[in-house]
Motif scaffolding. Structure first.
Motif, PDB file in Angstrom:
ATOM      1  N   ARG A  56      62.247 -26.271  61.885  1.00 20.30           N
ATOM      2  CA  ARG A  56      61.747 -24.992  61.367  1.00 20.30           C
ATOM      3  C   ARG A  56      62.856 -23.959  61.513  1.00 20.30           C
ATOM      4  NH1 ARG A  56      56.097 -25.457  61.145  1.00 20.30           N
ATOM      5  NH2 ARG A  56      55.734 -27.698  60.948  1.00 20.30           N
ATOM      6  N   HIS A  63      59.855 -16.525  59.560  1.00 18.24           N
ATOM      7  CA  HIS A  63      59.858 -17.907  59.087  1.00 18.24           C
ATOM      8  C   HIS A  63      60.325 -17.992  57.632  1.00 18.24           C
ATOM      9  CE1 HIS A  63      57.862 -19.536  62.557  1.00 18.24           C
ATOM     10  NE2 HIS A  63      56.859 -18.679  62.454  1.00 18.24           N
ATOM     11  N   PRO A  81      58.748 -27.683  65.436  1.00 16.48           N
ATOM     12  CA  PRO A  81      57.432 -27.091  65.186  1.00 16.48           C
ATOM     13  C   PRO A  81      56.897 -26.465  66.473  1.00 16.48           C
ATOM     14  CG  PRO A  81      57.572 -29.240  64.156  1.00 16.48           C
ATOM     15  CD  PRO A  81      58.832 -29.077  64.944  1.00 16.48           C
ATOM     16  N   MET A  82      56.202 -25.351  66.315  1.00 17.74           N
ATOM     17  CA  MET A  82      55.794 -24.560  67.476  1.00 17.74           C
ATOM     18  C   MET A  82      54.559 -25.137  68.167  1.00 17.74           C
ATOM     19  SD  MET A  82      56.633 -21.382  65.181  1.00 17.74           S
ATOM     20  CE  MET A  82      56.708 -22.613  63.890  1.00 17.74           C
ATOM     21  N   THR A  83      54.489 -24.926  69.475  1.00 16.88           N
ATOM     22  CA  THR A  83      53.379 -25.491  70.258  1.00 16.88           C
ATOM     23  C   THR A  83      52.817 -24.462  71.247  1.00 16.88           C
ATOM     24  OG1 THR A  83      55.014 -26.413  71.805  1.00 16.88           O
ATOM     25  CG2 THR A  83      54.201 -27.871  70.088  1.00 16.88           C
ATOM     26  N   GLY A  84      52.761 -23.206  70.813  1.00 19.70           N
ATOM     27  CA  GLY A  84      52.204 -22.171  71.677  1.00 19.70           C
ATOM     28  C   GLY A  84      50.682 -22.152  71.605  1.00 19.70           C
ATOM     29  N   GLY A  85      50.124 -21.060  72.074  1.00 19.46           N
ATOM     30  CA  GLY A  85      48.679 -20.880  72.025  1.00 19.46           C
ATOM     31  C   GLY A  85      47.983 -21.516  73.213  1.00 19.46           C
TER      32      GLY A  85
ATOM     33  N   MET B 117      43.926 -17.451  66.771  1.00 19.85           N
ATOM     34  CA  MET B 117      44.335 -18.619  67.562  1.00 19.85           C
ATOM     35  C   MET B 117      44.898 -19.724  66.677  1.00 19.85           C
ATOM     36  SD  MET B 117      44.413 -18.086  70.651  1.00 19.85           S
ATOM     37  CE  MET B 117      44.978 -19.777  70.934  1.00 19.85           C
ATOM     38  N   LEU B 120      48.349 -18.516  65.714  1.00 19.16           N
ATOM     39  CA  LEU B 120      49.267 -18.499  66.871  1.00 19.16           C
ATOM     40  C   LEU B 120      49.814 -19.887  67.140  1.00 19.16           C
ATOM     41  CD1 LEU B 120      47.641 -16.324  69.678  1.00 19.16           C
ATOM     42  CD2 LEU B 120      49.612 -15.839  68.272  1.00 19.16           C
ATOM     43  N   LYS B 121      48.925 -20.879  67.065  1.00 19.42           N
ATOM     44  CA  LYS B 121      49.303 -22.264  67.361  1.00 19.42           C
ATOM     45  C   LYS B 121      50.410 -22.753  66.428  1.00 19.42           C
ATOM     46  CE  LYS B 121      46.400 -24.080  70.480  1.00 19.42           C
ATOM     47  NZ  LYS B 121      46.874 -24.962  71.547  1.00 19.42           N
ATOM     48  N   SER B 122      50.315 -22.411  65.161  1.00 21.04           N
ATOM     49  CA  SER B 122      51.270 -22.999  64.217  1.00 21.04           C
ATOM     50  C   SER B 122      52.415 -22.075  63.818  1.00 21.04           C
ATOM     51  CB  SER B 122      50.535 -23.497  62.965  1.00 21.04           C
ATOM     52  OG  SER B 122      49.820 -22.448  62.370  1.00 21.04           O
ATOM     53  N   ARG B 123      52.333 -20.772  64.140  1.00 20.13           N
ATOM     54  CA  ARG B 123      53.381 -19.853  63.666  1.00 20.13           C
ATOM     55  C   ARG B 123      54.068 -19.011  64.742  1.00 20.13           C
ATOM     56  NH1 ARG B 123      53.848 -19.338  58.268  1.00 20.13           N
ATOM     57  NH2 ARG B 123      54.943 -17.373  58.506  1.00 20.13           N
ATOM     58  N   ALA B 124      53.453 -18.865  65.896  1.00 24.51           N
ATOM     59  CA  ALA B 124      54.097 -18.043  66.937  1.00 24.51           C
ATOM     60  C   ALA B 124      55.186 -18.884  67.617  1.00 24.51           C
ATOM     61  CB  ALA B 124      53.062 -17.577  67.952  1.00 24.51           C
ATOM     62  N   GLU B 142      54.366 -32.235  71.583  1.00 21.50           N
ATOM     63  CA  GLU B 142      54.509 -32.370  70.130  1.00 21.50           C
ATOM     64  C   GLU B 142      53.468 -31.547  69.400  1.00 21.50           C
ATOM     65  OE1 GLU B 142      55.331 -35.764  67.866  1.00 21.50           O
ATOM     66  OE2 GLU B 142      56.069 -36.901  69.589  1.00 21.50           O
ATOM     67  N   ALA B 143      53.887 -30.960  68.299  1.00 22.21           N
ATOM     68  CA  ALA B 143      52.945 -30.184  67.491  1.00 22.21           C
ATOM     69  C   ALA B 143      51.916 -31.140  66.897  1.00 22.21           C
ATOM     70  CB  ALA B 143      53.690 -29.455  66.390  1.00 22.21           C
ATOM     71  N   ASP B 148      47.971 -27.490  62.218  1.00 17.24           N
ATOM     72  CA  ASP B 148      48.375 -26.985  60.901  1.00 17.24           C
ATOM     73  C   ASP B 148      47.190 -26.935  59.948  1.00 17.24           C
ATOM     74  OD1 ASP B 148      50.998 -26.419  61.335  1.00 17.24           O
ATOM     75  OD2 ASP B 148      51.735 -28.402  60.775  1.00 17.24           O
TER      76      ASP B 148
END
Lengths: 85, 159
Positions: A56, A63, A81-85, B117, B120-124, B142-143, B148
């Motif tokens: 990404r 983005h 790929p992001m894994t926050g939250g 939420m 946030l999970k897929s873009r932050a 891993e995502a 998504d």
């Protein structure tokens, strides 16, 4: 003009540094071009960018897709790929 | 009305107090009828994890969450919105993320918190690395494709 590249998570670990300033050679117009060029810079880059489709990219902290033009970018970040939250 | 809410966004290493954050949104107000909060906590995966380490992209993390929060404010009539995301090393049982959405009616608050939420999970720009209970360093989380898809559903459902 030099461009600041920033790396995060396993992209950072594999390349072995958090950021660097690079002078982009002529002909690097899009994000995809940049990824292809970086990949050719050595084993660590090859290792980090082996599957460019999963990488990404953000230009100036927003983005973007791989077809985005990079003209005028001050800061380009590459990350998984992001894994926050 | 739509777009009027100014979201409070904080990216911080320290923990947060859920009750204090709710009070911060509702104190002295009589127009709020619903507050929905979501807290995300670090779990230990049946004892396998000793901690999660959250890396983030300073600057972009605030900016991206700001963009997502602004979109929520345009889509739902919110009276208040707070988003807090922690970074650094977080032990099982500790807080990671908080979304507080306040509105006149519950549906807007529920939906806005859910939307926040999912995005946030897929873009932050945050990444979780696992530290294992046996002292070894685990890998990067891993995502999930499901995350998504969860974000994608908001594209259709409200148009």
């Amino acid at each position: 003009m030099s461009t600041k590249l920033i790396y995060f998570a396993w992209v950072r670990e594999r390349i072995g540094k958090p950021e660097e300033d690079v002078d982009l050679p002529p002909g690097i117009e899009t994000v995809g071009d940049l990824l292809r060029w970086l990949k050719s810079r050595g084993e660590e880059y090859e290792n980090a960018l082996q599957y460019p489709d999963v990488i990404r990219v953000a230009i100036n902290q927003e983005h973007v897709g791989h077809r985005e033009k990079i003209a005028g970018a001050r800061e380009i970040a590459l990350f998984p790929p992001m894994t926050g939250g | 009305m739509a777009g009027a809410v100014v979201p409070a966004i904080r990216i911080q290493r320290e923990d947060f107090d859920v009750a204090a954050e709710i009070a911060g949104l509702t104190e002295g107000r009589t127009d709020i009828g619903a507050v929905v909060t979501f807290s995300g906590l670090c779990r230990d995966e049946q004892g396998a994890l000793s901690a999660l380490e959250l890396e983030h992209y300073p600057g972009m993390a605030e900016a991206e969450i700001g963009r997502i929060a602004a979109e929520a404010g345009e889509r739902w009539p919110l009276q208040g919105l707070t988003v807090i995301h922690r970074h650094g090393k977080i032990a099982p049982g500790e807080n990671i993320v908080l979304v507080v959405a306040a509105s006149s009616h519950r549906q807007a608050a529920f939906e806005a918190a859910n939307f926040l939420m999912d995005y946030l999970k897929s873009r932050a720009p945050f990444w979780k690395k696992e530290h294992l209970a046996d002292g070894s360093e685990g890998g990067w989380v891993e995502a999930k494709e499901a995350d998504d898809h969860a974000a994608d559903r908001w594209k259709k459902s409200r148009e």
